[in-house]
Design a protein around this motif. Sequence first.
Motif, short mmCIF file in Angstrom:
data_model
loop_
_atom_site.label_atom_id
_atom_site.label_comp_id
_atom_site.label_asym_id
_atom_site.label_seq_id
_atom_site.Cartn_x
_atom_site.Cartn_y
_atom_site.Cartn_z
N MET A 212 10.72 -16.99 39.19
CA MET A 212 10.63 -15.69 39.80
C MET A 212 11.94 -15.42 40.54
SD MET A 212 7.81 -14.00 42.32
CE MET A 212 7.94 -14.99 43.77
N THR A 213 12.48 -14.23 40.34
CA THR A 213 13.69 -13.84 41.05
C THR A 213 13.38 -12.73 42.03
OG1 THR A 213 14.27 -12.20 39.37
CG2 THR A 213 15.17 -14.41 39.09
N THR A 214 14.05 -12.76 43.15
CA THR A 214 13.93 -11.71 44.16
C THR A 214 15.31 -11.14 44.39
OG1 THR A 214 12.11 -12.91 45.20
CG2 THR A 214 13.16 -11.21 46.50
N GLU A 215 15.43 -9.82 44.32
CA GLU A 215 16.73 -9.17 44.48
C GLU A 215 16.65 -8.04 45.48
OE1 GLU A 215 18.76 -9.10 40.21
OE2 GLU A 215 16.78 -8.16 40.24
N LEU A 216 17.73 -7.82 46.19
CA LEU A 216 17.91 -6.62 46.99
C LEU A 216 18.99 -5.82 46.30
CD1 LEU A 216 17.92 -8.05 50.63
CD2 LEU A 216 16.08 -6.80 49.48
N LEU A 217 18.64 -4.63 45.81
CA LEU A 217 19.59 -3.81 45.09
C LEU A 217 19.87 -2.54 45.88
CD1 LEU A 217 18.15 -4.17 41.47
CD2 LEU A 217 20.01 -5.45 42.54
N ARG A 218 21.15 -2.18 45.95
CA ARG A 218 21.57 -0.99 46.68
C ARG A 218 21.65 0.18 45.70
NH1 ARG A 218 23.74 -0.84 51.54
NH2 ARG A 218 24.29 -3.03 51.50
N HIS B 195 22.58 4.46 44.87
CA HIS B 195 23.78 5.29 45.02
C HIS B 195 23.92 5.88 46.42
CE1 HIS B 195 20.66 8.26 44.18
NE2 HIS B 195 21.44 9.14 44.75
N ALA B 196 22.80 5.97 47.15
CA ALA B 196 22.83 6.51 48.51
C ALA B 196 23.04 5.42 49.56
CB ALA B 196 21.53 7.26 48.80
N GLY B 197 23.10 4.15 49.13
CA GLY B 197 23.34 3.05 50.05
C GLY B 197 22.09 2.37 50.57
N ALA B 198 20.91 2.83 50.15
CA ALA B 198 19.66 2.21 50.60
C ALA B 198 19.38 0.95 49.78
CB ALA B 198 18.50 3.18 50.46
N LEU B 199 18.82 -0.08 50.44
CA LEU B 199 18.45 -1.32 49.76
C LEU B 199 17.00 -1.24 49.29
CD1 LEU B 199 20.01 -4.02 52.10
CD2 LEU B 199 20.71 -3.48 49.78
N HIS B 200 16.74 -1.80 48.10
CA HIS B 200 15.40 -1.82 47.54
C HIS B 200 15.07 -3.24 47.11
CE1 HIS B 200 15.26 2.56 47.50
NE2 HIS B 200 16.52 2.49 47.11
N LEU B 201 13.81 -3.65 47.31
CA LEU B 201 13.35 -4.99 46.96
C LEU B 201 12.81 -4.99 45.54
CD1 LEU B 201 12.71 -7.92 47.89
CD2 LEU B 201 10.48 -7.04 48.62
N TYR B 202 13.30 -5.94 44.74
CA TYR B 202 12.84 -6.11 43.36
C TYR B 202 12.35 -7.54 43.18
CZ TYR B 202 14.79 -1.70 41.72
OH TYR B 202 15.05 -0.38 41.52
N SER B 203 11.29 -7.70 42.39
CA SER B 203 10.77 -9.01 42.05
C SER B 203 10.66 -9.08 40.53
CB SER B 203 9.41 -9.23 42.69
OG SER B 203 8.88 -10.48 42.33
N ASP B 204 11.32 -10.06 39.94
CA ASP B 204 11.35 -10.21 38.48
C ASP B 204 11.80 -8.93 37.79
OD1 ASP B 204 10.68 -12.87 38.46
OD2 ASP B 204 8.54 -12.50 38.29
N GLY B 205 12.78 -8.25 38.39
CA GLY B 205 13.35 -7.05 37.78
C GLY B 205 12.56 -5.77 37.98
N ARG B 206 11.45 -5.86 38.71
CA ARG B 206 10.62 -4.67 38.95
C ARG B 206 10.61 -4.34 40.43
NH1 ARG B 206 5.35 -6.66 35.98
NH2 ARG B 206 4.57 -5.92 37.97
N PRO B 207 10.66 -3.04 40.79
CA PRO B 207 10.62 -2.68 42.21
C PRO B 207 9.28 -3.05 42.83
CG PRO B 207 10.48 -0.72 40.84
CD PRO B 207 10.73 -1.87 39.92
N VAL B 208 9.31 -3.52 44.06
CA VAL B 208 8.09 -3.85 44.79
C VAL B 208 7.58 -2.58 45.44
CG1 VAL B 208 7.09 -5.24 46.64
CG2 VAL B 208 8.86 -6.22 45.16
N ALA B 209 6.41 -2.10 44.99
CA ALA B 209 5.86 -0.84 45.47
C ALA B 209 5.60 -0.88 46.97
CB ALA B 209 4.56 -0.53 44.72
N GLY B 210 6.12 0.10 47.68
CA GLY B 210 5.87 0.22 49.11
C GLY B 210 6.80 -0.56 50.00
N ALA B 211 7.58 -1.49 49.45
CA ALA B 211 8.48 -2.31 50.28
C ALA B 211 9.65 -1.46 50.75
CB ALA B 211 8.99 -3.50 49.49
#
Length: 69
Positions: free
Chosen positions: A1-7, A9-25
């Motif tokens: 399982m991979t966990t990523e923080l992806l930025r 275009h507006a500079g906001a960070l989003h949490l992803y798990s196994d390449g999918r966004p974590v809903a509500g995070a």
Amino acid sequence: MTTELLRDHAGALHLYSDGRPVAGAVVTGVGADQHTGELQAIITLPLSKAVMGETRNVIPFVRPETKAA
């Protein structure tokens, strides 16, 4: 399982798990641990967006009985 923080275009960070966004995070910030100095993401996740469950491979801890002295 991979966990990523992806930025985005507006500079906001989003949490992803196994390449999918974590809903509500929501990544609310980044801070350093006061003891180790390691950077840590601060993430909020509303429990209404979470699915509760249990792991099946956990052995419950049973406190041994203590004998009165």
